[in-house]
Scaffold this motif. Structure first.
Motif, short mmCIF file in Angstrom:
data_model
loop_
_atom_site.label_atom_id
_atom_site.label_comp_id
_atom_site.label_asym_id
_atom_site.label_seq_id
_atom_site.Cartn_x
_atom_site.Cartn_y
_atom_site.Cartn_z
N SER B 5 1.14 -1.39 0.36
CA SER B 5 0.05 -0.13 -0.24
C SER B 5 0.77 1.52 -0.26
CB SER B 5 -1.23 -0.21 1.34
OG SER B 5 -0.40 0.49 2.16
N ALA B 6 1.74 1.12 0.69
CA ALA B 6 2.63 1.83 0.85
C ALA B 6 3.52 2.31 -1.07
CB ALA B 6 4.15 2.26 1.96
N GLN B 7 3.39 1.56 -1.48
CA GLN B 7 4.06 1.54 -3.08
C GLN B 7 3.38 2.43 -3.40
OE1 GLN B 7 5.19 -1.96 -3.43
NE2 GLN B 7 7.64 -1.84 -3.02
N GLN B 8 1.63 1.57 -2.97
CA GLN B 8 0.13 1.93 -4.45
C GLN B 8 0.42 3.84 -3.78
OE1 GLN B 8 -2.34 -0.21 -2.58
NE2 GLN B 8 -2.54 -1.50 -4.84
N GLU B 9 0.72 4.10 -2.66
CA GLU B 9 1.30 5.47 -2.33
C GLU B 9 1.45 6.46 -3.07
OE1 GLU B 9 0.29 6.86 1.94
OE2 GLU B 9 -1.28 5.60 2.01
N ASP B 10 3.14 5.86 -3.29
CA ASP B 10 4.02 6.45 -3.83
C ASP B 10 3.97 6.77 -5.19
OD1 ASP B 10 4.89 7.43 -1.45
OD2 ASP B 10 7.23 5.78 -1.57
N ALA B 11 2.87 5.95 -5.62
CA ALA B 11 2.57 5.72 -7.67
C ALA B 11 1.88 7.06 -7.53
CB ALA B 11 2.29 4.21 -7.60
N LEU B 12 1.27 7.99 -6.56
CA LEU B 12 0.35 8.44 -7.00
C LEU B 12 1.47 10.05 -6.85
CD1 LEU B 12 -2.40 8.09 -4.87
CD2 LEU B 12 -2.70 7.74 -6.48
N VAL B 13 2.25 10.02 -6.46
CA VAL B 13 3.25 11.29 -6.49
C VAL B 13 4.54 11.17 -7.27
CG1 VAL B 13 2.20 11.95 -5.06
CG2 VAL B 13 4.74 11.07 -4.77
N THR B 14 4.66 9.66 -8.31
CA THR B 14 5.44 9.04 -8.68
C THR B 14 5.45 9.38 -10.58
OG1 THR B 14 6.29 8.47 -7.40
CG2 THR B 14 7.33 7.70 -9.19
N HIS B 69 6.71 14.79 -1.36
CA HIS B 69 6.40 16.04 -0.43
C HIS B 69 4.89 15.96 -0.29
CE1 HIS B 69 10.63 17.53 -0.16
NE2 HIS B 69 10.80 15.55 0.18
N ILE B 70 4.20 15.18 -1.79
CA ILE B 70 3.34 16.19 -2.19
C ILE B 70 1.78 14.91 -1.09
CG2 ILE B 70 1.27 16.47 -3.40
CD1 ILE B 70 3.47 18.50 -3.68
N PHE B 71 1.30 15.73 -0.34
CA PHE B 71 -0.07 15.34 0.09
C PHE B 71 -1.61 14.48 -1.26
CE2 PHE B 71 2.04 17.29 3.51
CZ PHE B 71 1.57 16.57 4.18
N VAL B 72 -2.05 14.11 -1.17
CA VAL B 72 -2.99 12.79 -2.24
C VAL B 72 -4.10 13.52 -1.30
CG1 VAL B 72 -3.41 12.11 -4.16
CG2 VAL B 72 -1.35 12.38 -3.55
N LEU B 73 -5.14 13.94 -2.10
CA LEU B 73 -6.21 13.88 -0.95
C LEU B 73 -8.03 13.84 -1.80
CD1 LEU B 73 -5.03 16.40 0.33
CD2 LEU B 73 -7.17 16.53 1.82
N PRO B 74 -8.33 12.65 -1.89
CA PRO B 74 -10.14 12.26 -2.23
C PRO B 74 -10.62 13.46 -2.70
CG PRO B 74 -9.93 10.90 0.16
CD PRO B 74 -8.90 12.01 -0.33
N TYR B 75 -11.15 13.00 -4.17
CA TYR B 75 -12.14 14.76 -4.29
C TYR B 75 -13.28 14.34 -4.56
CZ TYR B 75 -14.43 19.29 -4.93
OH TYR B 75 -15.28 20.17 -5.59
N PRO B 92 3.27 12.17 3.01
CA PRO B 92 4.34 11.79 2.66
C PRO B 92 4.77 11.30 3.82
CG PRO B 92 3.95 14.36 2.62
CD PRO B 92 2.99 13.41 3.12
N LYS B 93 6.26 10.53 3.31
CA LYS B 93 6.75 9.83 5.31
C LYS B 93 7.92 10.85 6.00
CE LYS B 93 7.46 5.64 2.32
NZ LYS B 93 6.51 6.41 1.05
N LEU B 94 7.48 12.16 5.31
CA LEU B 94 8.55 12.86 6.65
C LEU B 94 7.59 13.73 7.12
CD1 LEU B 94 10.67 14.72 3.60
CD2 LEU B 94 11.84 13.25 5.58
N ASN B 95 7.81 13.74 8.48
CA ASN B 95 7.43 14.15 9.08
C ASN B 95 6.31 15.88 8.98
OD1 ASN B 95 5.78 14.72 11.62
ND2 ASN B 95 7.51 15.75 12.71
N LEU B 96 5.92 15.63 8.36
CA LEU B 96 5.27 16.70 7.34
C LEU B 96 3.66 16.89 7.26
CD1 LEU B 96 7.22 16.84 3.97
CD2 LEU B 96 7.48 18.30 6.23
N LYS B 97 3.07 18.35 7.14
CA LYS B 97 1.62 19.01 7.38
C LYS B 97 1.41 19.49 6.27
CE LYS B 97 -1.52 21.30 10.67
NZ LYS B 97 -2.70 21.14 9.54
N GLU B 98 0.10 18.72 5.92
CA GLU B 98 -0.56 19.93 4.65
C GLU B 98 -0.45 21.05 4.64
OE1 GLU B 98 -2.24 18.12 6.22
OE2 GLU B 98 -3.92 18.45 7.13
N SER B 99 -0.55 21.90 3.91
CA SER B 99 -0.71 23.04 3.81
C SER B 99 -1.89 23.74 4.50
CB SER B 99 -0.72 23.60 2.33
OG SER B 99 -1.24 24.94 2.26
N ALA B 100 -1.25 24.61 5.42
CA ALA B 100 -2.73 25.45 6.27
C ALA B 100 -3.95 25.40 5.45
CB ALA B 100 -1.36 26.44 7.39
#
Lengths: 239, 239, 239, 239
Positions: B5-14, B69-75, B92-100
């Motif tokens: 599932s991590a690979q599937q998620e990364d595919a969304l931004v690769t 670093h990009i977040f993906v949300l369903p719409y 993202p795997k890094l400890n990041l928060k989506e844009s305010a």
């Protein structure tokens, strides 16, 4: 110096990792040149790790620094703000001198535990010192100051806070700013940076990213503050 | 989270396609940094496809964003303007928060069916809010406004029209602008963007190209408008 | 259109030579974007050879033009300033329209035998039209005007000459400037360019190099002229 | 010219070393274009070694110079400031003329033993000549002038010194500035550069690095000086 120790020293500034301090200093100084922060050899950035400090040379074109030009010093030094008897882990082979800002960068390390310190001659910063010379402190509120941290290493300021950056007098020799910068940092523990009259600014942060983004925020605030002042607008509301 | 599932998620931004949203956000934010729109981690761009939203992280150097670093949300989301319970397809795997800015970008999606929304801290936009603060609306006519669309997604304005961009009050937290931005968009259905007092602007468009070119047009108009105002020239003719 | 004719058409804009018109237009428009001349899809450059005209599309991001987006027209056309019935040697496959400046570029070809024409929305040019609106002609002397040619294609001006650039009124549609631009070019045979009120400028030259360097010279002169005017300095001596 | 002598001549400007004068001139002129110093073919840099002078062509786009376009002259020449009978070691094959600044660059070589001389049309320099025209000398103190050397080749100035840059009158032809530049350099032996009214500046240094960094320092000082003057601030303290 034996060959092997020279090789060991060079290894301190040789890395394929673009985030290695020696590579970062080269890259960031070139970027600061484009921003107009370090024209004519002035200004620069230093980076501190747990036990080492990486510093650029003095009096060189900052957009043309190479990793091999970087000085490496052990941290801490015997003296808290090393004026004369600096100890080095690595000096460039070229006939270079370490940045004259070294003791000022050290202030940021010892007084704020900074991991990086940036010095610019930005025109926005210098204009701010000229237009706020009477008070010897730059003040602005109700602007995008939330990227700046209290004391440079604490929580971020709020839109409703008033950002204050003290201004110290300039001296002909950079090193002679060491004590007055230290005094200003102690007198204004919330200050995120120190402006130097008719000269520029010192900004620090926990790491190079925080030092750089806070320098950007502050430079942005000096630019808008100067524009507001020249347009006859108040830069601090509610006073 | 399992490996697959991590690979599937990364595919969304690769993607090797430079026009993939994750690549575009990285490239455009770097370009916006050069324009002075997103200094000090502020500002950014989000891109929406039919069923996904791509959003940059909060508080990072916008010129150094990587697709990872990009977040993906369903719409769409369960809530029209998702404040707290946001659902993600990829973090993202890094400890990041989506844009305010996320709920503000969402205003553009739900109220104008936008495919992209841009937020800048441009000095031109902020100066415009200061010089037009009395009316809380920026107004200009007889300039190159034909690159701006009515409502941000309708037909383009004409040289003879008056461009109006409402200004809303700023709040310490970006999220707290959500309702007042929404109200301004409903009150001014022709507005192509919303200015935020002493802060910046939100601009949207049917796709990233239209959002970007309209942001450029508006920033150009704020720049010329501010120059005209400071030179004592009227920015609206025939009134 | 048969495959082979499509291939023939594409060959008109396909070259490994960086100085091929289709490559040059892409490169120069990107450079003009950096200069702030063509933000928000406005402005551009066209290049004419002995029997062909290369023109960029309308309404696209000028810093992202690719050679495949370029239109090629035979020169001359049946009509001296082709408004509606333009003949093409090649149209891009994408759903694009040729630049709305086409008939204005044609004025430069037919009236001045130009090999290239540039249109910018430069803020310097627009500010010049605003500050010289009363006279509808920009005038400056004793500045670096020697890079500008009399009529755009004659001998260069001297430091002691007075440069005059007529200003025509703007219209909502670019095409509708065709006749007034033509009239201004005929009325002012020495004019090296035509300013458009609150809009921008058209500059031409014998080839793309001369058109570009003259645009740079003129933009420089508008910038210094605007600064002088705002500082209360006369831009024309000896009158 | 025999083939072998043509090859020998080309060898003078052909090198894989980025610091070869022919490569440096190309690179630096492109960088100066970005800084706005050499727009519209104006301005440039020349570099002198012990026995050779490398000079760019006249009237070409300075950001597009190639090493093959560079002229090479023996140094010294028969005449101290060679007006007409210049001797060349190498001329470009293209139909180019050497920079019209040649005799002015030569002033810097013969009067100050300079290794490099830079000419810019910078707007900051030109605005300085306009705002200090009454005195025909630009003066500033208590700014970052310590990057400038006394006479351009002596010890650096101090923060407490007053920098003085004489302004000479312009002439329609660049060459005709030769004598007045020479006179100004002799009258002001401490001057690090010569401003030309409504035209630009000539700056020199022991080598290209010093000429370039001093040009940057001076341009920075003209920029801040002009801002100060327009804001009603004194540029010289203690007088």
């Amino acid at each position: 110096m034996s060959t092997s120790s020279a090789q060991q020293e060079d290894a301190l500034v040789t890395s394929t990792d673009p985030l290695h301090p020696a590579n970062l200093i080269s890259e960031l100084c070139a970027s600061f040149y484009t921003l107009g922060w370090v024209t004519g050899t002035g200004g620069g950035i230093c980076i501190r790790t747990d036990d080492k400090v990486y510093i650029a040379p003095s009096g060189v074109q900052k957009e043309r620094i190479e990793p091999a030009h970087i000085f490496v010093l052990p941290y801490p030094q015997a003296e808290p703000s090393p004026h004369t008897d600096r100890i080095f882990l690595r000096r460039p082979k070229l006939n270079l001198k370490e940045s004259a800002c070294t003791p000022l960068f050290w202030n940021a390390f010892t007084l704020r535990n900074a991991g990086s310190c940036i010095h610019t001659h930005s025109q926005n910063a210098v204009m701010a010192t000229l237009l706020w010379e009477k008070d010897m402190i730059f003040r602005i509120s109700h602007q995008m100051i939330k990227g700046v941290r209290i004391g440079g290493n604490g929580p971020t300021l709020s839109y409703l806070d008033t950002l204050e950056v003290p201004i110290i007098n300039n001296t002909p020799n950079e090193e002679d700013l060491t004590d007055s910068m230290k005094e200003a940092m102690e007198k204004y523990p919330s200050a995120a940076a120190i402006l130097v009259l008719r000269h520029g600014i010192y900004v620090w942060g926990d790491d190079w990213q925080k030092a750089k983004t806070q320098t950007e925020c502050l430079d942005y605030l000096f630019e808008i503050g100067v524009k507001m002042k020249l347009a006859g607008l108040k830069t601090v509301l509610n006073e």
